[in-house]
Design a protein around this motif. Structure first.
Motif, PDB file in Angstrom:
ATOM      1  N   LEU A   1      -0.736  -0.432  -7.475  1.00 15.75           N
ATOM      2  CA  LEU A   1      -0.838  -0.399  -6.039  1.00 15.75           C
ATOM      3  C   LEU A   1      -2.015   0.436  -5.462  1.00 15.75           C
ATOM      4  CD1 LEU A   1       3.014  -0.843  -5.212  1.00 15.75           C
ATOM      5  CD2 LEU A   1       1.030  -2.764  -5.395  1.00 15.75           C
ATOM      6  N   PRO A   2      -2.691   0.320  -4.449  1.00 13.67           N
ATOM      7  CA  PRO A   2      -3.737   1.048  -3.655  1.00 13.67           C
ATOM      8  C   PRO A   2      -3.004   2.186  -2.931  1.00 13.67           C
ATOM      9  CG  PRO A   2      -3.558  -1.086  -2.584  1.00 13.67           C
ATOM     10  CD  PRO A   2      -2.645  -1.063  -3.927  1.00 13.67           C
ATOM     11  N   TYR A   3      -3.653   3.335  -3.221  1.00  9.36           N
ATOM     12  CA  TYR A   3      -3.012   4.624  -2.484  1.00  9.36           C
ATOM     13  C   TYR A   3      -4.026   4.676  -1.230  1.00  9.36           C
ATOM     14  CZ  TYR A   3      -2.755   9.484  -1.174  1.00  9.36           C
ATOM     15  OH  TYR A   3      -2.644  10.507  -0.418  1.00  9.36           O
ATOM     16  N   LEU A   4      -3.201   5.037  -0.024  1.00  7.10           N
ATOM     17  CA  LEU A   4      -4.143   5.260   1.278  1.00  7.10           C
ATOM     18  C   LEU A   4      -3.794   6.728   1.724  1.00  7.10           C
ATOM     19  CD1 LEU A   4      -5.736   3.873   3.491  1.00  7.10           C
ATOM     20  CD2 LEU A   4      -3.543   3.370   4.477  1.00  7.10           C
ATOM     21  N   GLU A   5      -4.802   7.543   2.120  1.00  4.30           N
ATOM     22  CA  GLU A   5      -4.615   8.633   2.666  1.00  4.30           C
ATOM     23  C   GLU A   5      -4.093   8.525   4.020  1.00  4.30           C
ATOM     24  OE1 GLU A   5      -4.945  11.821   1.726  1.00  4.30           O
ATOM     25  OE2 GLU A   5      -6.058  11.682  -0.106  1.00  4.30           O
ATOM     26  N   ARG A   6      -3.022   9.176   4.303  1.00  6.68           N
ATOM     27  CA  ARG A   6      -2.324   8.823   5.726  1.00  6.68           C
ATOM     28  C   ARG A   6      -3.026   9.380   6.797  1.00  6.68           C
ATOM     29  NH1 ARG A   6       3.223   8.485   7.361  1.00  6.68           N
ATOM     30  NH2 ARG A   6       3.161   8.004   9.630  1.00  6.68           N
ATOM     31  N   ASN A   7      -3.650  10.601   7.000  1.00  7.71           N
ATOM     32  CA  ASN A   7      -4.367  11.085   7.904  1.00  7.71           C
ATOM     33  C   ASN A   7      -3.808  11.090   9.315  1.00  7.71           C
ATOM     34  OD1 ASN A   7      -6.526  11.856   6.165  1.00  7.71           O
ATOM     35  ND2 ASN A   7      -7.336   9.867   6.304  1.00  7.71           N
ATOM     36  N   GLY A   8      -2.311  10.949   9.351  1.00  6.07           N
ATOM     37  CA  GLY A   8      -1.898  11.332  10.862  1.00  6.07           C
ATOM     38  C   GLY A   8      -1.684   9.814  11.142  1.00  6.07           C
ATOM     39  N   ALA A   9      -2.098   8.600  10.556  1.00  7.45           N
ATOM     40  CA  ALA A   9      -2.059   7.469  11.266  1.00  7.45           C
ATOM     41  C   ALA A   9      -0.736   6.991  11.347  1.00  7.45           C
ATOM     42  CB  ALA A   9      -2.796   6.375  10.551  1.00  7.45           C
TER      43      ALA A   9
ATOM     44  N   GLN B   1       2.925  12.455  -6.042  1.00  6.16           N
ATOM     45  CA  GLN B   1       4.024  11.363  -6.355  1.00  6.16           C
ATOM     46  C   GLN B   1       3.440  10.015  -5.936  1.00  6.16           C
ATOM     47  OE1 GLN B   1       7.471  12.156  -4.385  1.00  6.16           O
ATOM     48  NE2 GLN B   1       8.688  10.200  -5.053  1.00  6.16           N
ATOM     49  N   ALA B   2       2.859   9.943  -4.758  1.00  2.00           N
ATOM     50  CA  ALA B   2       2.270   8.695  -4.241  1.00  2.00           C
ATOM     51  C   ALA B   2       1.232   8.360  -5.259  1.00  2.00           C
ATOM     52  CB  ALA B   2       1.674   9.011  -2.836  1.00  2.00           C
ATOM     53  N   LYS B   3       0.323   9.318  -5.783  1.00  2.00           N
ATOM     54  CA  LYS B   3      -0.828   8.716  -6.512  1.00  2.00           C
ATOM     55  C   LYS B   3      -0.080   8.212  -7.883  1.00  2.00           C
ATOM     56  CE  LYS B   3      -4.575  11.219  -4.524  1.00  2.00           C
ATOM     57  NZ  LYS B   3      -5.543  12.287  -4.713  1.00  2.00           N
ATOM     58  N   ARG B   4       1.097   8.892  -8.226  1.00  2.00           N
ATOM     59  CA  ARG B   4       1.602   8.506  -9.600  1.00  2.00           C
ATOM     60  C   ARG B   4       2.303   7.291  -9.511  1.00  2.00           C
ATOM     61  NH1 ARG B   4       6.698   8.115 -11.049  1.00  2.00           N
ATOM     62  NH2 ARG B   4       7.268   9.110  -9.104  1.00  2.00           N
TER      63      ARG B   4
ATOM     64  N   ILE C   1       0.678  -1.201   0.068  1.00  2.00           N
ATOM     65  CA  ILE C   1       0.097  -0.014  -0.121  1.00  2.00           C
ATOM     66  C   ILE C   1       1.025   1.222  -0.125  1.00  2.00           C
ATOM     67  CG2 ILE C   1      -1.617   1.497   1.358  1.00  2.00           C
ATOM     68  CD1 ILE C   1      -2.759  -1.387   2.207  1.00  2.00           C
ATOM     69  N   ILE C   2       0.557   2.184  -0.950  1.00  2.00           N
ATOM     70  CA  ILE C   2       1.150   3.414  -0.845  1.00  2.00           C
ATOM     71  C   ILE C   2       0.573   4.471  -0.020  1.00  2.00           C
ATOM     72  CG2 ILE C   2       2.390   5.337  -2.500  1.00  2.00           C
ATOM     73  CD1 ILE C   2       2.560   3.139  -4.763  1.00  2.00           C
ATOM     74  N   THR C   3       1.327   5.289   0.606  1.00  2.00           N
ATOM     75  CA  THR C   3       0.866   6.460   1.338  1.00  2.00           C
ATOM     76  C   THR C   3       2.124   7.426   1.593  1.00  2.00           C
ATOM     77  OG1 THR C   3      -0.183   7.310   3.391  1.00  2.00           O
ATOM     78  CG2 THR C   3       1.631   5.762   3.747  1.00  2.00           C
ATOM     79  N   THR C   4       1.818   8.418   2.302  1.00  2.00           N
ATOM     80  CA  THR C   4       2.867   9.880   2.355  1.00  2.00           C
ATOM     81  C   THR C   4       3.571   9.867   3.612  1.00  2.00           C
ATOM     82  OG1 THR C   4       0.916  11.233   2.685  1.00  2.00           O
ATOM     83  CG2 THR C   4       1.865  11.026   0.548  1.00  2.00           C
TER      84      THR C   4
END
Length: 262
Positions: free
Chosen positions: A26-34, A16-19, A2-5
């Motif tokens: 691969l799925p992109y996941l919003e980090r949201n501070g996790a 860049q992560a979405k690219r 899984i790709i995040t920032t």
């Protein structure tokens, strides 16, 4: 994977992560501070983290961050640029314009040295069967910036392919590469650093069998080269001439071939 920032998501990092997500499927996941550890537990996947300075991977099994760095290749390259002998280059008899197939790419240390040797008129192809290592090598070779332009160019010229080496060899044309190379040391080597050992756990350990070497001999025009522990039985079992080096714990082996017509 899984790709995040990293940290707080900045627009350029998200882009860049979405690219990368699109490029690798691969799925992109919003980090949201996790926290990364929480994401690993929740999704049971390796996590690719795109940061401002570099990207890294946090493997599901393990706490070490994995990232691309040419490490020893940079030390070896400095010696080459000074005109000193480099064992891989001399043993494989690499020269300007030759083609080199690295069947066990890992993080591409040997392929970088080979790329320096064959130059812009040559070609380097690296095969990596593990998705995590393939991702690190492909992205790292394309983006890492050293302090030497020749080194940077050598990295950029390496063509990285996601496949297991036996399948690739079966599909390759006869005599399509000058040199075919194997480094099982990447999987069972003597380097005891924690980082290397973590990466080694991720490696695809396809056995280097007689069938694999027979295909390598068909695909290679000039020679097949292997690097292994000096005590390894593979040299004799697979028909390699072992080139002994008194001060090294690993040796190279070669199988010289008659020139094939393209």
């Amino acid at each position: 994977m899984i790709i995040t920032t990293a940290g707080r998501s900045q627009s350029e990092l998200v882009s860049q992560a979405k690219r990368l997500s699109h490029s690798y499927g691969l799925p992109y996941l919003e980090r949201n501070g996790a926290p990364i550890e929480r994401l690993k537990r929740q999704y049971q996947e390796d996590i690719v983290v795109v940061g401002k300075e570099r990207l890294f991977i946090s493997p599901l099994q393990g706490e070490e961050k994995l990232f691309f760095h040419p490490n020893l290749a940079m030390v070896r390259a400095k010696r080459v640029f000074k005109g000193e002998e480099e064992p891989l280059i001399s043993t494989a008899k690499l020269k300007e314009g030759m083609s080199f197939l690295d069947c066990t790419l890992g993080l591409a240390s040997d392929s970088i040295i080979a790329s320096i040797a064959v130059g812009a008129s040559g070609s380097i192809t690296g095969i990596e069967g593990n998705q995590l290592l393939y991702f690190l090598a492909r992205e790292g070779l394309a983006s890492f910036v050293s302090g030497n332009d020749f080194f940077n160019q050598a990295m950029r010229r390496i063509n990285v392919i996601h496949n297991d080496h036996y399948s690739f060899l079966l599909g390759a044309e006869t005599g399509s590469f000058d040199v075919v190379y194997f480094d099982p040391m990447f999987h069972t080597g003597i380097n005891t650093s924690t980082g290397i050992n973590v990466i080694r756990k991720q490696a695809l350990t396809t056995n280097i069998s007689v069938d694999v070497i027979n295909e390598a001999k068909r695909v290679a025009r000039k020679r097949v080269v292997i690097k292994d522990h000096w005590k390894s039985e593979r040299f004799d079992q697979l028909g390699f001439t072992q080139h002994k080096r008194k001060t090294s714990l690993f040796h190279y082996g070669t199988i010289e071939l008659t020139l094939k017509k393209r």
